[in-house]
Scaffold this motif. Structure first.
Motif, PDB file in Angstrom:
ATOM      1  N   VAL A   1      -9.013   3.036  -1.211  1.00 36.43           N
ATOM      2  CA  VAL A   1      -7.981   2.038  -1.431  1.00 36.43           C
ATOM      3  C   VAL A   1      -6.619   2.564  -1.011  1.00 36.43           C
ATOM      4  CG1 VAL A   1      -6.830   0.590  -3.135  1.00 36.43           C
ATOM      5  CG2 VAL A   1      -9.293   0.952  -3.267  1.00 36.43           C
ATOM      6  N   ARG A   2      -6.362   3.846  -1.285  1.00 41.80           N
ATOM      7  CA  ARG A   2      -5.041   4.403  -0.991  1.00 41.80           C
ATOM      8  C   ARG A   2      -4.953   5.026   0.384  1.00 41.80           C
ATOM      9  NH1 ARG A   2      -2.301   5.200  -5.883  1.00 41.80           N
ATOM     10  NH2 ARG A   2      -2.469   3.219  -6.963  1.00 41.80           N
TER      11      ARG A   2
ATOM     12  N   GLY B   1      -4.477  -3.438  -5.052  1.00 38.54           N
ATOM     13  CA  GLY B   1      -3.252  -4.156  -5.393  1.00 38.54           C
ATOM     14  C   GLY B   1      -2.569  -3.647  -6.641  1.00 38.54           C
TER      15      GLY B   1
ATOM     16  N   THR C   1       2.317   0.238  -7.395  1.00 39.50           N
ATOM     17  CA  THR C   1       2.503   1.662  -7.097  1.00 39.50           C
ATOM     18  C   THR C   1       3.925   2.123  -7.378  1.00 39.50           C
ATOM     19  OG1 THR C   1       2.954   1.081  -4.819  1.00 39.50           O
ATOM     20  CG2 THR C   1       0.715   1.773  -5.342  1.00 39.50           C
TER      21      THR C   1
ATOM     22  N   GLU D   1       2.207  16.224  -7.095  1.00 36.92           N
ATOM     23  CA  GLU D   1       1.134  15.245  -6.895  1.00 36.92           C
ATOM     24  C   GLU D   1       0.195  15.212  -8.092  1.00 36.92           C
ATOM     25  OE1 GLU D   1      -1.010  15.341  -3.241  1.00 36.92           O
ATOM     26  OE2 GLU D   1       0.822  15.901  -2.170  1.00 36.92           O
TER      27      GLU D   1
ATOM     28  N   GLN E   1       5.565   5.919  -7.222  1.00 37.66           N
ATOM     29  CA  GLN E   1       6.626   6.257  -6.280  1.00 37.66           C
ATOM     30  C   GLN E   1       7.848   6.794  -7.008  1.00 37.66           C
ATOM     31  OE1 GLN E   1       6.527   2.674  -4.073  1.00 37.66           O
ATOM     32  NE2 GLN E   1       5.732   3.682  -2.233  1.00 37.66           N
TER      33      GLN E   1
ATOM     34  N   GLU F   1      -1.988  -8.567   0.780  1.00 42.62           N
ATOM     35  CA  GLU F   1      -1.425  -8.008  -0.444  1.00 42.62           C
ATOM     36  C   GLU F   1      -0.471  -6.873  -0.138  1.00 42.62           C
ATOM     37  OE1 GLU F   1      -4.588  -7.003  -3.037  1.00 42.62           O
ATOM     38  OE2 GLU F   1      -5.078  -9.101  -3.438  1.00 42.62           O
TER      39      GLU F   1
ATOM     40  N   ARG G   1       7.193  10.289  -7.901  1.00 43.63           N
ATOM     41  CA  ARG G   1       7.316  11.166  -6.740  1.00 43.63           C
ATOM     42  C   ARG G   1       8.791  11.377  -6.395  1.00 43.63           C
ATOM     43  NH1 ARG G   1       4.670  14.357  -5.410  1.00 43.63           N
ATOM     44  NH2 ARG G   1       4.457  14.170  -3.159  1.00 43.63           N
TER      45      ARG G   1
ATOM     46  N   MET H   1       0.836  -1.197   0.000  1.00 46.32           N
ATOM     47  CA  MET H   1       0.000   0.000   0.000  1.00 46.32           C
ATOM     48  C   MET H   1       0.870   1.245   0.000  1.00 46.32           C
ATOM     49  SD  MET H   1      -3.656   0.236   1.013  1.00 46.32           S
ATOM     50  CE  MET H   1      -3.587  -1.018  -0.175  1.00 46.32           C
ATOM     51  N   ILE H   2       0.572   2.167  -0.855  1.00 44.23           N
ATOM     52  CA  ILE H   2       1.401   3.373  -0.935  1.00 44.23           C
ATOM     53  C   ILE H   2       1.169   4.215   0.315  1.00 44.23           C
ATOM     54  CG2 ILE H   2      -0.301   4.806  -2.102  1.00 44.23           C
ATOM     55  CD1 ILE H   2       1.983   5.922  -3.794  1.00 44.23           C
ATOM     56  N   SER H   3       2.257   4.771   0.839  1.00 47.91           N
ATOM     57  CA  SER H   3       2.062   5.635   1.996  1.00 47.91           C
ATOM     58  C   SER H   3       2.013   7.071   1.490  1.00 47.91           C
ATOM     59  CB  SER H   3       3.225   5.459   2.972  1.00 47.91           C
ATOM     60  OG  SER H   3       4.447   5.553   2.272  1.00 47.91           O
ATOM     61  N   LEU H   4       0.905   7.686   1.708  1.00 47.69           N
ATOM     62  CA  LEU H   4       0.730   9.034   1.183  1.00 47.69           C
ATOM     63  C   LEU H   4       1.423  10.048   2.080  1.00 47.69           C
ATOM     64  CD1 LEU H   4      -2.977   8.768   0.139  1.00 47.69           C
ATOM     65  CD2 LEU H   4      -1.067   9.211  -1.384  1.00 47.69           C
ATOM     66  N   PRO H   5       1.892  11.115   1.490  1.00 51.14           N
ATOM     67  CA  PRO H   5       2.565  12.133   2.285  1.00 51.14           C
ATOM     68  C   PRO H   5       1.571  12.940   3.108  1.00 51.14           C
ATOM     69  CG  PRO H   5       2.406  12.834   0.017  1.00 51.14           C
ATOM     70  CD  PRO H   5       1.828  11.461   0.081  1.00 51.14           C
ATOM     71  N   ARG H   6       2.066  14.010   3.667  1.00 50.24           N
ATOM     72  CA  ARG H   6       1.338  14.928   4.543  1.00 50.24           C
ATOM     73  C   ARG H   6      -0.195  14.815   4.540  1.00 50.24           C
ATOM     74  NH1 ARG H   6       4.341  17.686   0.759  1.00 50.24           N
ATOM     75  NH2 ARG H   6       2.365  17.759  -0.209  1.00 50.24           N
TER      76      ARG H   6
END
Lengths: 300, 281, 342
Positions: free
Chosen positions: B93-94, B161, B164, B177, B168, A297, B171, A1-6
């Motif tokens: 999801v995110r 799933g 990503t 963004e 990344q 996942e 980024r 899972m992507i870790s989102l910023p701020r």
């Protein structure tokens, strides 16, 4: 899972805000209204009187006979079970037809995939009632299927395919097939074929590749597709009426009948509430398992 | 992701099965179109070729008005529903795990699980109490609400799933963004968004009960018009206008097909697997 | 003229201006294909009023929408028993139809009807009947009795069509058993329930759509039917005969009424008066294939209409019009119907 910023929390809620606003106001509030109505007394000409009553719920399992005695009544429970059975059948048929098609589309070169997706939705630009009507011409007496068989002497009397549960299932599967194919496709399309290759390199059998790699990886799409087919099937009334002959009430027709013809809003609302309860429980189970899967996942 | 069409991913009979499926989907349409040219008003009796029903559609202002209403409503609904569903899917999801995750998921799928007639009556009463009269806007609000889950499900299925690493990487390369979303996430998501949009469009186009109840004066749609023919019998006029819709959709697809082939011949910058999505931008 | 491609325009204007409709409009709410286009055109030319037609699928829908309060319709065309309910529920406006200029044209048989005894609310539109039709070339009977429908012989069994909704079916059963409509007597309704339950094994379909199609297709050889609709089937080439059973047929009578909340009341009144003119009423009948209640419309009627057996009820067959049932009776009807279709 992507870790989102701020301030990702804020953003999450910003993303959800429109959905909450629209569905909250135009769906949640009306449903609350329905819940209230299910506990009120019916106005015989439609609408309700503002007196508290649990009559509507009692009516689901019990009935007053014509002499007003309260007796156990399996009619509505039977109708619910019948509808659930037919919906499951339609879902399975859609899955069996739809999954290979979704997979086939995924195998096409990227430039062709959208074209296939359009091909699948194009028939649904025409009205459902009139499309279902066409099935009468196909399945019915002197129809597209029977006529050649009769002429060649393969059969010598009508096959009586119309007005059966089979005809209803065909109609339901036909009505909702894209709702199965599209989510599966959306999920399969991002399938990493290196996994398939890896499995093959490890001498996995074709069938194993399918059941152990491809199907598990497309599970989110399969689950989404099944829900999109199953739930509308529960409330469907066109296919049951036109192709099934309307001889046995199903949930969709029953709720419709209570609201429109019988004008018993509380009872219609009560049935809807019971139905809703069933589906919500199923959804909660699904959400829990989805969360578990997401965790697994996420570790990949 | 590199897509190599290896033998390993292929299965026997897949093509045949797909052809059969398309036959299943198109057979009723074919029959519907054939009977739009039938001289008789009876759907099941062929008495000869005729263009009468098309001429009737041309003279029937009410049915045209209803058809245009339907298309306008479906188009606007699709735009709203897909945008809202995409935002919700991305957030759900995110957004990781957060309080209200399950509740939000339940909320978004809620319109799907309520029987249509219940939504119809409930929303009708609700609109009436609000004294909301936006004409066709009433219908668009109601349609958007119940189309959201149909758009949401494929988008979410795609997102769950989804790889990503590209995002990344973008980024890491200091793309903003918005740039990341526009050039990486959105194209990757496009098959899901497209599926969702197509579903909401056809669902809205075909809706009857909710529209029947919610539509104020001047907002009759084609399905409502067709079902209201019951008293008089449904005529092949409906086949004719359905065939026109069908022809229009085929035309749109053909145009899209030609355009996308032209775009396709230009070398792509992004990964091959999302070329289909990227070509739409 | 009706707006042809005005929908996008409507979106914009309505979104911007809310409910501000232009002057000179008339919003009609009716069944589809049930408002004669040439008659509407004539009305628009004569009066300069712009007509917009919306459609509903059943009396119940029209009632539900009026009950909800927000509509914007100036004219609705419900059947007789729904006119009665709507009056009871305070959903209609008094427009003094009996004082209108053309009211004298209404056949005395139809003036001051039981559902609107002072003729304050409703002006005539079309009327017709429900009975059953049969394929004369495939069925040996002659449609003389409702027994052919309710207690079908072997040749009909498995090839019988019944309406989807209980209203007319139960009224027909009442006629057959010699019972009054809207019975509140459980014993009487039990007899009706038995009749319908026994009929069911022979029924092919309970559906009100595609009645002529199934008759033409030979899927059914007897079907519950409406007279004008049956006429269309006959004219399309199928050997369909509308039966006049001696027990009687179920009548329905649609009226023009003005709902509370209508924004163009004066235009609605002009339209009501317009519809009571013989020539205009005939235009409507010619289009809908149903009879009207206006004297002097005969000469303007199409030949196929004035001579149609479906529209000319034999003198010895009673036409009994459906009534608005009491809550108690309605409850019994619902129970019977649910029992039959369980």
């Amino acid at each position: 899972m992507i870790s989102l910023p701020r301030n990702s929390r804020t953003r999450t809620w910003l993303g959800l805000a429109p959905a909450w606003l629209v569905i909250g106001v135009f769906m949640l509030v009306p449903i609350a209204l329905m819940a209230v109505i299910s506990f009120l007394e019916a106005n015989p000409y439609g609408g309700v009187h503002f007196n508290f009553s649990t009559d509507a719920y009692v009516q689901i399992a019990f009935e007053y006979d014509l002499e007003d005695n309260l007796v156990f009544n399996p009619i509505y429970i039977n109708i619910i079970l019948r509808s659930v059975g037919l919906s499951i059948l339609a879902t399975v048929v859609c899955l069996v037809i739809g999954f290979p098609v979704a997979y086939f589309i995924t195998l096409q070169p990227p430039s062709k995939r959208n074209f296939y997706i359009y091909l699948i939705t194009i028939p649904f630009w025409t009205n459902l009632l009139i499309r279902t009507f066409s099935w009468i011409l196909i399945l019915g007496r002197n129809g597209v299927i029977e006529t050649p068989l009769l002429l060649t002497g393969v059969i010598d009397d009508s096959l009586n395919m119309m007005y059966t549960n089979g005809a209803i299932t065909v109609g339901l599967a036909y009505s909702y097939l894209p709702l199965m194919i599209l989510p599966i496709y959306a999920s399969l399309e991002r399938l990493d074929f290196r996994l398939v290759e890896a499995a093959s390199d490890l001498y996995a059998h074709r069938l194993e590749i399918m059941t152990k790699v491809i199907i598990p990886l497309s599970m989110p799409g399969i689950v989404a597709g099944c829900m999109l087919v199953y739930i509308p099937s529960l409330g469907a009334f066109i296919a049951p009426d036109l192709l099934g002959g309307g001889k046995r009430l199903l949930l969709g027709s029953l709720v419709q009948f209570q609201f429109a013809t019988a004008r018993n809003w509380p009872f219609g609302a009560a049935i809807a509430m019971v139905l809703l309860a069933f589906v919500v429980v199923a959804l909660m189970i699904y959400a829990r398992s989805a969360r578990k899967r997401a965790l697994i996942e996420g570790d990949l | 992701m590199k897509r190599r069409h290896l033998e390993v991913g292929r299965y026997h009979g897949l093509g045949t099965w797909t052809v059969l499926c398309f036959a299943f989907l198109y057979l009723p349409i074919g029959i519907l179109i054939i009977y739009s040219f039938n001289a008789s008003s009876l759907a099941m009796t062929w008495t000869g070729f005729s263009l009468d029903w098309y001429a009737k559609v041309l003279r029937n202002d009410s049915i045209q008005f209803a058809a245009v209403n339907s298309l306008v409503i479906a188009t606007i609904t699709t735009l709203f529903a897909t945008a809202i569903a995409t935002a919700a899917a991305l957030a759900l999801v995110r957004g990781g795990r957060f309080t209200g995750h399950t509740a939000s998921l339940g909320l978004v799928t809620l319109p799907l699980v309520v029987p249509e007639i219940v939504t119809a009556v409930a929303v009708l009463i609700f609109f009436a109490n609000l004294n909301l009269n936006l004409g066709i806007g009433n219908v668009i609000i109601a349609h958007t609400t119940f189309c959201i889950p149909f758009a949401f499900m494929p988008i979410r299925a795609r997102l769950v799933g989804m790889d990503t690493s590209l995002e990344q990487a973008a980024r890491d390369l200091y793309s903003s963004e918005w740039q990341t979303f526009r050039h990486i996430t959105a194209p990757l998501l496009m098959p899901g968004i497209l599926s969702g949009a197509m579903l909401s469009f056809v669902i809205s186009l075909d809706d009857f009960i909710i529209t029947l109840m919610v539509a104020p004066a001047g907002a009759t749609t084609l399905p409502v018009y067709i079902y209201s023919m019951i008293r008089q019998g449904i005529t092949p006029e409906v086949n004719a206008i359905s065939s026109v819709f069908f022809a229009a959709s085929v035309l749109l697809v053909s145009i899209y097909w030609l355009l996308s082939r032209r775009v396709m011949s230009v070398p792509k910058g992004t990964g091959t697997s999302n070329a289909s999505g990227g070509s739409r931008t | 003229m009706m707006r042809k491609f005005g929908a996008p325009l409507v979106v914009v204007t309505l979104l911007v201006s809310g409910t501000a409709f232009a002057e000179g409009d008339l919003y009609i709410y009716n069944w589809s294909d049930y408002t004669a286009p040439d008659m509407v055109e004539k009305f628009e030319t004569e009066t300069g009023i712009n007509v917009i037609i919306d459609t509903y699928d059943s009396n119940e829908t029209a009632l539900a929408k009026l009950q909800s309060g927000a509509t914007g319709y100036d004219i609705v065309v419900p059947s007789q028993h729904f006119v009665e309910i709507m009056i009871k529920e305070d959903l209609l406006q008094k427009v003094a139809v009996h004082q209108m200029e053309n009211f004298g044209n209404v056949d005395p048989r139809w003036t001051y009807p039981s559902w609107d005894p002072d003729q304050e609310y409703s002006a005539p539109w079309n009327w017709g009947s429900a009975s059953f039709s049969y394929r004369a070339d495939l069925y040996s009977g002659s449609g003389e009795s409702l027994s052919e429908f309710f207690e079908p012989s072997e040749e009909v069994c498995g090839r019988l069509g019944v309406f989807e909704a209980p209203d007319e079916v139960i009224n027909m059963a009442n006629l057959y058993l010699g019972l009054p409509y809207c019975s509140e007597d459980p014993a009487e309704m039990t007899r009706i329930q038995e009749l319908l339950v026994n009929q069911k094994p022979c029924v092919t379909t309970y559906s009100s759509e595609g009645l002529n199609d199934r008759l033409a297709n030979e899927e059914v050889i007897i079907s519950a039917h409406w007279n004008g609709y049956s006429k269309k089937g006959r004219e399309a080439g199928a050997d369909i005969v509308y039966a006049y059973p001696q027990e009687g047929i179920v009548g329905w009578y649609d009226s023009v009424v003005v709902p509370v909340g209508a924004s163009n009341i004066e235009n609605a009144k002009i339209f009501m008066n317009f519809m009571m003119d013989p020539e205009n009423a005939a235009m409507q009948s010619n289009f809908s294939h149903y009879a009207n209640a206006i004297m002097g419309s005969g000469p303007y009627l199409d030949e196929s209409l004035s001579s149609a057996p479906e529209l000319n009820v034999p003198a010895d067959v009673p036409v009994i019009f459906g009534e608005a049932c009491s809550p108690a009776a309605q409850k019994l009807i619902d129970r019977v119907w649910t029992k039959v279709l369980q």
